[in-house]
Enzyme design. Structure first.
Site, PDB file in Angstrom:
ATOM      1  N   ASP A   1       4.459   3.217   6.977  1.00 50.82           N
ATOM      2  CA  ASP A   1       3.524   3.086   8.095  1.00 50.82           C
ATOM      3  C   ASP A   1       4.122   2.369   9.293  1.00 50.82           C
ATOM      4  OD1 ASP A   1       1.840   0.042   8.179  1.00 50.82           O
ATOM      5  OD2 ASP A   1       3.428   0.430   6.736  1.00 50.82           O
TER       6      ASP A   1
ATOM      7  N   GLU B   1       7.952   1.770  -5.676  1.00 51.32           N
ATOM      8  CA  GLU B   1       7.967   1.311  -4.282  1.00 51.32           C
ATOM      9  C   GLU B   1       8.167   2.507  -3.360  1.00 51.32           C
ATOM     10  OE1 GLU B   1       7.082  -0.547  -2.060  1.00 51.32           O
ATOM     11  OE2 GLU B   1       8.461  -2.190  -1.717  1.00 51.32           O
ATOM     12  N   ASP B   2       7.652   2.396  -2.132  1.00 51.13           N
ATOM     13  CA  ASP B   2       7.864   3.472  -1.157  1.00 51.13           C
ATOM     14  C   ASP B   2       9.264   3.410  -0.560  1.00 51.13           C
ATOM     15  OD1 ASP B   2       7.331   1.158   0.333  1.00 51.13           O
ATOM     16  OD2 ASP B   2       6.015   2.157   1.764  1.00 51.13           O
TER      17      ASP B   2
ATOM     18  N   LEU C   1      11.162   4.657   9.684  1.00 55.31           N
ATOM     19  CA  LEU C   1      10.535   5.837   9.110  1.00 55.31           C
ATOM     20  C   LEU C   1       9.043   5.635   8.918  1.00 55.31           C
ATOM     21  CD1 LEU C   1      13.201   6.505   6.327  1.00 55.31           C
ATOM     22  CD2 LEU C   1      13.121   7.478   8.638  1.00 55.31           C
TER      23      LEU C   1
ATOM     24  N   LYS D   1       0.810  -1.192   0.000  1.00 60.24           N
ATOM     25  CA  LYS D   1       0.000   0.000   0.000  1.00 60.24           C
ATOM     26  C   LYS D   1       0.857   1.261   0.000  1.00 60.24           C
ATOM     27  CE  LYS D   1      -3.477  -2.358   2.722  1.00 60.24           C
ATOM     28  NZ  LYS D   1      -4.061  -2.499   4.055  1.00 60.24           N
TER      29      LYS D   1
ATOM     30  N   LYS E   1      17.100   2.315   1.588  1.00 62.86           N
ATOM     31  CA  LYS E   1      17.952   2.130   2.773  1.00 62.86           C
ATOM     32  C   LYS E   1      19.336   1.689   2.319  1.00 62.86           C
ATOM     33  CE  LYS E   1      14.953   2.233   6.485  1.00 62.86           C
ATOM     34  NZ  LYS E   1      14.670   1.513   7.696  1.00 62.86           N
TER      35      LYS E   1
ATOM     36  N   ASP F   1      14.165  -1.789   1.683  1.00 64.44           N
ATOM     37  CA  ASP F   1      14.824  -2.024   2.965  1.00 64.44           C
ATOM     38  C   ASP F   1      15.656  -3.307   2.857  1.00 64.44           C
ATOM     39  OD1 ASP F   1      15.509  -2.239   5.645  1.00 64.44           O
ATOM     40  OD2 ASP F   1      13.519  -1.810   6.395  1.00 64.44           O
TER      41      ASP F   1
END
EC number: 2.4.2.8
Length: 175
Positions: free
Chosen positions: A156, A96-97, A150, A40, A128, A100
């Site tokens: 989120d 992508e947000d 974050l 999301k 990252k 990681d």
């Protein structure tokens, strides 16, 4: 609220999105592309970009689950919503947000490779810099971060904070 500091303010978010938009429009000029958002977290980032892309596109989404209420990946990622378009022979822009550990992205990249996508370009709002569990290449990222937890602008904690117009360092113990 648990947010210790703001590290990417609204002006920086806008500037980062504009730079990503320029990069994508130059990279995909004259091409037909499937823009594949990873739900999301991609929603705010992709929302800033989608109406200003200047190339022909089909929009699609995939959802990957690996977090269950915490701040660290707790199990192997799995596809919980598959894309609807066939990627075979197509150029894919993967949005992508945050990248990681790389495990979730690797799952999607492997899926696209298995389905014989022509090319896959990965654009992430944040990348990252810590060593990844999966060997993947981010083609473009707006921002880089060492290893802070974050939230905001799609990121989120337990489903909350995605709507913040900035990105902040979060302390779940102070929530």
């Amino acid at each position: 609220m648990g947010i210790k500091s703001i590290i990417i303010d609204q002006k920086q978010v806008e500037a980062g999105c504009n730079a990503a938009l320029k990069w994508c429009n130059e990279h995909f000029a004259g091409k037909q592309v499937i823009v594949l958002g990873i739900l999301k977290g991609c929603i705010p980032f992709l929302g800033k970009l989608i109406s200003q892309f200047t190339f022909d596109l089909q929009l699609d989404f995939v959802a990957v689950a690996s977090y269950h209420g915490g701040s660290r990946q707790q199990e192997a990622p799995k596809i919980v919503l598959d894309m609807s378009h066939d990627p075979k022979g197509k150029d894919i822009l993967l949005i992508e947000d945050i990248v990681d550990s790389g495990r979730s992205i690797k799952l999607v990249l492997d899926l696209l490779h298995t389905r014989k996508a022509k090319s896959v370009i990965l654009v992430s709002f944040i990348e990252k810099l810590k060593p990844r569990e999966a060997d993947i290449k981010v083609d473009y990222s707006c921002f880089k971060n060492q290893d802070e937890f974050l939230v905001g602008f799609g990121l989120d904690y337990q489903g909350f904070y995605r709507n913040l117009p900035y990105v902040g360092v979060f302390d779940p113990e102070d929530n």
